[in-house]
Scaffold this active site. Structure first.
Site, PDB file in Angstrom:
ATOM      1  N   CYS A  10       0.826  -1.209   0.000  1.00  0.00           N
ATOM      2  CA  CYS A  10       0.000   0.000   0.000  1.00  0.00           C
ATOM      3  C   CYS A  10       0.863   1.264   0.000  1.00  0.00           C
ATOM      4  O   CYS A  10       1.585   1.531   0.963  1.00  0.00           O
ATOM      5  CB  CYS A  10      -0.912  -0.006   1.214  1.00  0.00           C
ATOM      6  SG  CYS A  10      -1.884   1.514   1.358  1.00  0.00           S
ATOM      7  N   VAL A  50      -5.570   0.884   5.559  1.00  0.00           N
ATOM      8  CA  VAL A  50      -4.305   1.206   6.200  1.00  0.00           C
ATOM      9  C   VAL A  50      -3.742   2.428   5.480  1.00  0.00           C
ATOM     10  O   VAL A  50      -4.136   2.693   4.334  1.00  0.00           O
ATOM     11  CB  VAL A  50      -3.310   0.017   6.133  1.00  0.00           C
ATOM     12  CG1 VAL A  50      -3.831  -1.141   6.953  1.00  0.00           C
ATOM     13  CG2 VAL A  50      -3.008  -0.414   4.716  1.00  0.00           C
ATOM     14  N   GLU A  63      -5.578   7.290   7.963  1.00  0.00           N
ATOM     15  CA  GLU A  63      -5.319   8.207   6.839  1.00  0.00           C
ATOM     16  C   GLU A  63      -3.889   8.735   6.859  1.00  0.00           C
ATOM     17  O   GLU A  63      -3.459   9.403   7.783  1.00  0.00           O
ATOM     18  CB  GLU A  63      -6.315   9.360   6.776  1.00  0.00           C
ATOM     19  CG  GLU A  63      -7.762   8.917   6.752  1.00  0.00           C
ATOM     20  CD  GLU A  63      -8.121   7.960   5.612  1.00  0.00           C
ATOM     21  OE1 GLU A  63      -7.487   7.998   4.533  1.00  0.00           O
ATOM     22  OE2 GLU A  63      -9.047   7.157   5.794  1.00  0.00           O
ATOM     23  N   SER A  64      -3.175   8.444   5.793  1.00  0.00           N
ATOM     24  CA  SER A  64      -1.750   8.772   5.702  1.00  0.00           C
ATOM     25  C   SER A  64      -1.465  10.251   5.877  1.00  0.00           C
ATOM     26  O   SER A  64      -0.523  10.633   6.572  1.00  0.00           O
ATOM     27  CB  SER A  64      -1.176   8.268   4.379  1.00  0.00           C
ATOM     28  OG  SER A  64      -1.788   8.908   3.279  1.00  0.00           O
TER      29      SER A  64
END
Length: 189
Positions: A10, A50, A63-64
């Site tokens: 991801c 993720v 949330e990145s």
């Protein structure tokens, strides 16, 4: 010690891994099988995605982009926002417009669509980088971290050829241990 729920494949999770590495922060990594997501993941992120960053004391952040910005505020050294206010704003704008500037085209190719749109988006990035070292200007930071996981994967998975400025940007980023490690992760996928 904090925990990062992640998946090597991801690119969003890669953003969080890179930011944590750039900050020199230790964490426990819990690898999530994206083909068979555990039910408990939905308790941490109702979308079941993720990365999810969790600290002792109950803080759970999905949330990145939220994770990257939180890490920057909580651990301000080394700085990952440019010192210049205009460049910080540009970095935020790069992150805000990621889907239109690269994300949608990348995922279209993953779905088997022609690569024309992705090649055009990469050419646009190349044009931006002709006049500056990093996406937001003179300094490396969160804007670059927000894009490099997809560029690495496009090169590895789709064998795209990068324009000279974009290729030079990637080489500069690969000098950073956090980015070099991510390239190794991508190569092993």
């Amino acid at each position: 010690m904090p925990t990062l729920y992640t998946a090597e494949r991801c690119p969003y999770a890669a953003r969080a891994r890179i930011a944590l590495a750039e900050k020199g922060l230790d964490y426990d990594a819990v690898e999530i099988d994206l083909s068979d997501r555990p039910a408990w993941l939905y308790e941490k992120n109702p979308l079941g995605r993720v990365p999810v960053y969790e600290e002792d004391g109950g803080l759970v952040l999905p949330e990145s982009r939220v994770i990257m910005e939180y890490l920057e505020e909580r651990y301000p050294e080394p700085e990952l926002w440019p010192a210049d206010a205009a460049e910080r704003a540009l970095a935020r704008l790069w992150l805000e417009r990621f889907d239109d500037r690269l994300g949608k085209a990348y995922y279209a190719v993953r779905r088997g669509e022609p690569r024309d749109a992705l090649d055009a988006k990469l050419a646009d990035l190349d044009s931006v980088l002709e006049g500056q070292a990093y996406l937001s200007g003179r300094e490396y930071g969160l804007g670059d971290i927000g894009y490099v996981p997809w560029v690495l994967r496009a090169v590895e998975r789709f064998e795209v050829e990068l324009g000279p400025a974009l290729a030079a940007w990637l080489e500069r980023l690969l000098e950073r241990p956090a980015i070099s490690v991510e390239r190794e992760v991508v190569a092993a996928l």
